[in-house]
Write a protein that holds these residues in place. Structure first.
Motif, mmCIF file in Angstrom:
data_model
loop_
_atom_site.group_PDB
_atom_site.id
_atom_site.type_symbol
_atom_site.label_atom_id
_atom_site.label_comp_id
_atom_site.label_asym_id
_atom_site.label_seq_id
_atom_site.Cartn_x
_atom_site.Cartn_y
_atom_site.Cartn_z
ATOM 1 N N THR A 41 27.659 24.471 39.584
ATOM 2 C CA THR A 41 26.408 25.363 39.378
ATOM 3 C C THR A 41 25.375 24.317 39.044
ATOM 4 O O THR A 41 25.570 23.158 38.813
ATOM 5 N N SER A 42 24.157 24.981 39.051
ATOM 6 C CA SER A 42 22.941 24.195 38.920
ATOM 7 C C SER A 42 22.724 24.365 37.257
ATOM 8 O O SER A 42 21.450 24.022 37.062
ATOM 9 N N ALA A 94 33.689 21.716 46.488
ATOM 10 C CA ALA A 94 33.862 22.924 45.937
ATOM 11 C C ALA A 94 33.706 24.134 46.974
ATOM 12 O O ALA A 94 32.952 23.968 47.803
ATOM 13 N N GLN A 95 34.546 25.164 46.741
ATOM 14 C CA GLN A 95 34.552 26.297 47.372
ATOM 15 C C GLN A 95 33.324 27.285 47.338
ATOM 16 O O GLN A 95 33.098 27.923 48.136
ATOM 17 N N MET A 96 32.727 27.012 46.243
ATOM 18 C CA MET A 96 31.811 27.993 45.798
ATOM 19 C C MET A 96 30.865 27.416 44.866
ATOM 20 O O MET A 96 31.106 26.532 44.215
ATOM 21 N N GLY A 147 27.358 25.602 57.048
ATOM 22 C CA GLY A 147 28.696 26.155 56.968
ATOM 23 C C GLY A 147 28.720 26.873 55.806
ATOM 24 O O GLY A 147 30.106 26.949 55.049
ATOM 25 N N ILE A 148 27.645 27.637 55.251
ATOM 26 C CA ILE A 148 27.666 28.297 53.875
ATOM 27 C C ILE A 148 27.499 29.630 54.344
ATOM 28 O O ILE A 148 26.599 30.260 55.059
ATOM 29 N N LYS A 149 28.176 30.737 53.371
ATOM 30 C CA LYS A 149 27.641 32.305 53.466
ATOM 31 C C LYS A 149 27.085 32.289 52.046
ATOM 32 O O LYS A 149 27.360 31.989 50.817
ATOM 33 N N PRO A 150 25.540 32.772 51.850
ATOM 34 C CA PRO A 150 24.932 32.926 50.765
ATOM 35 C C PRO A 150 24.955 34.503 50.467
ATOM 36 O O PRO A 150 25.016 35.451 51.350
ATOM 37 N N GLU A 249 21.714 32.835 43.445
ATOM 38 C CA GLU A 249 22.629 33.083 44.656
ATOM 39 C C GLU A 249 24.029 32.334 44.405
ATOM 40 O O GLU A 249 24.119 31.336 43.916
ATOM 41 N N ALA A 250 25.025 32.994 45.104
ATOM 42 C CA ALA A 250 26.459 32.373 45.137
ATOM 43 C C ALA A 250 26.473 31.800 46.605
ATOM 44 O O ALA A 250 26.410 32.417 47.423
ATOM 45 N N LEU A 251 26.883 30.585 46.628
ATOM 46 C CA LEU A 251 27.342 29.989 48.081
ATOM 47 C C LEU A 251 28.788 29.635 48.152
ATOM 48 O O LEU A 251 29.125 29.328 47.272
#
Length: 363
Positions: A41-42, A94-96, A147-150, A249-251
């Motif tokens: 996380t940020s 990380a996966q997420m 390669g990311i789904k947001p 956002e979740a990545l």
């Protein structure tokens, strides 16, 4: 080759490498085995607002999956830097991840549309654009090279304009002002003579206290109070022209997400959707209480930007946003979609919400 192009190509390579392992993993895991993921996380751990949201998403995934899947959270700086979340998820560290899209403006300028735009959509309007107006498809397309789904995963609501050590009485007061403000709001202020400074959340307080910056924005009263800004700056300005919405956002590493069984894919996505609604209601409730505390106990002076300042901000915001129409084809389509959402929703918001609030207040 531009930095942005290099970053995209590098991310593509990392995504392919991550995909190989992530897609292969499920076939090696027994049906009753626990799937362990990492979330970066940020935010500082349990920071009121986004930090709380990130942890709740992890907890909800474990609960809804009946313990079949666990997501271990690493706060900003524990595994990767606060502004390293996108690269970490793209590369498979990380996966997420949980973060905010405007942090990736340097890699893909149009990412800012998916957090907030100056004088743009409110939280409900933004959610409507994403869910009903084609925003999600454009968001997916923008992040696909990494390669990311947001997805939307939390919302801190309408933001405040920021904390200032001195009064803002006219546009002249913005000249030379050093202010932490990411996203397009910072560019708007730069055009008006200010100096926007990029800082991750964990470094803002010290910079404001030491004088590295003269002002800062962050979120709303609840999160801002927890950051301690009221200890070093007493002028708290509104409205948050730069962020009328606060989407987190979740990545997801797309290969890792696609590698999950269908029911677990649904669980992690619905966990984010549920948190998006819960976090917004929580922020509204807590912001109201924190604003009162800041004024009554901490002596914070809530001010409103003068009309000429707002007019200048509005004018420069229109010019900044217009640049996206010709930046590149995808940025142009995102800009056009966002503008179309405002054109469709604003008249209804004026007739419904704006008129009702004026009537309720007797204005």
């Amino acid at each position: 080759m531009t930095t942005s192009t290099y970053s995209r190509r590098r991310a593509l390579g990392l995504g392919v490498a991550a995909a190989t392992g992530a897609l292969a993993a499920p076939s090696l895991v027994r049906a009753n085995a626990t799937i362990d993921w990492k979330m970066v996380t940020s935010w500082q751990k349990n920071l009121p607002g986004p930090g709380v949201t990130a942890q709740r998403i992890c907890d909800r995934i474990e609960t809804l999956s009946g313990g079949r899947m666990r997501v271990r959270l690493s706060a900003a700086g524990e595994l990767v830097p606060a502004l390293g979340v996108l690269d970490a998820v793209a590369g498979g560290t990380a996966q997420m991840g949980h973060t905010a899209s405007f942090f990736w403006q340097g890699k893909m300028p149009a990412a800012v549309f998916f957090t907030a735009i100056p004088f743009g959509l409110t939280p409900l309007e933004h959610m409507t654009w994403i869910e009903q107006g084609g925003g999600q498809a454009l968001w997916d397309e923008l992040y696909a090279p990494f390669g990311i789904k947001p997805v939307m995963a939390g919302n801190t609501g309408v933001q405040m304009g920021g904390w200032f050590k001195r009064e803002i009485t006219s546009l002249n007061d913005l000249a030379g002002l050093k202010i932490r403000m990411p996203g397009l709001g910072g560019e708007v202020l730069r055009r008006l003579g200010a100096t926007p400074v990029a800082l991750p959340p964990g470094e803002i307080f010290q910079a404001l206290q030491s004088g590295v910056i003269d002002a800062t924005e962050f979120l709303g009263p609840w999160s801002d109070q927890a950051m301690g800004f009221q200890k070093v700056a007493k002028y708290y300005y509104a409205p948050g022209f730069h962020e009328p919405n606060g989407t987190g956002e979740a990545l997801f590493n797309k290969a890792a997400l696609d590698g999950l069984p269908a029911e677990l894919q649904a669980i992690v996505l619905e966990a984010c959707r549920a948190e998006n609604a819960l976090a917004l209601t929580e922020s509204e409730w807590m912001n109201a209480g924190s604003l009162a505390t800041l004024q009554e106990k901490d002596g914070v002076d809530v001010r409103f930007y003068p009309d000429d300042v707002l007019a200048g901000l509005r004018k420069e915001s229109a010019a900044v946003l217009a640049d996206f129409a010709t930046r590149d084809p995808l940025s142009g389509r995102i800009y056009e979609s966002y503008a179309a959402a405002i054109a469709r929703l604003a008249p209804w918001s004026r007739v419904s919400v704006q008129r009702f609030l004026s009537a309720r207040d007797g204005a």
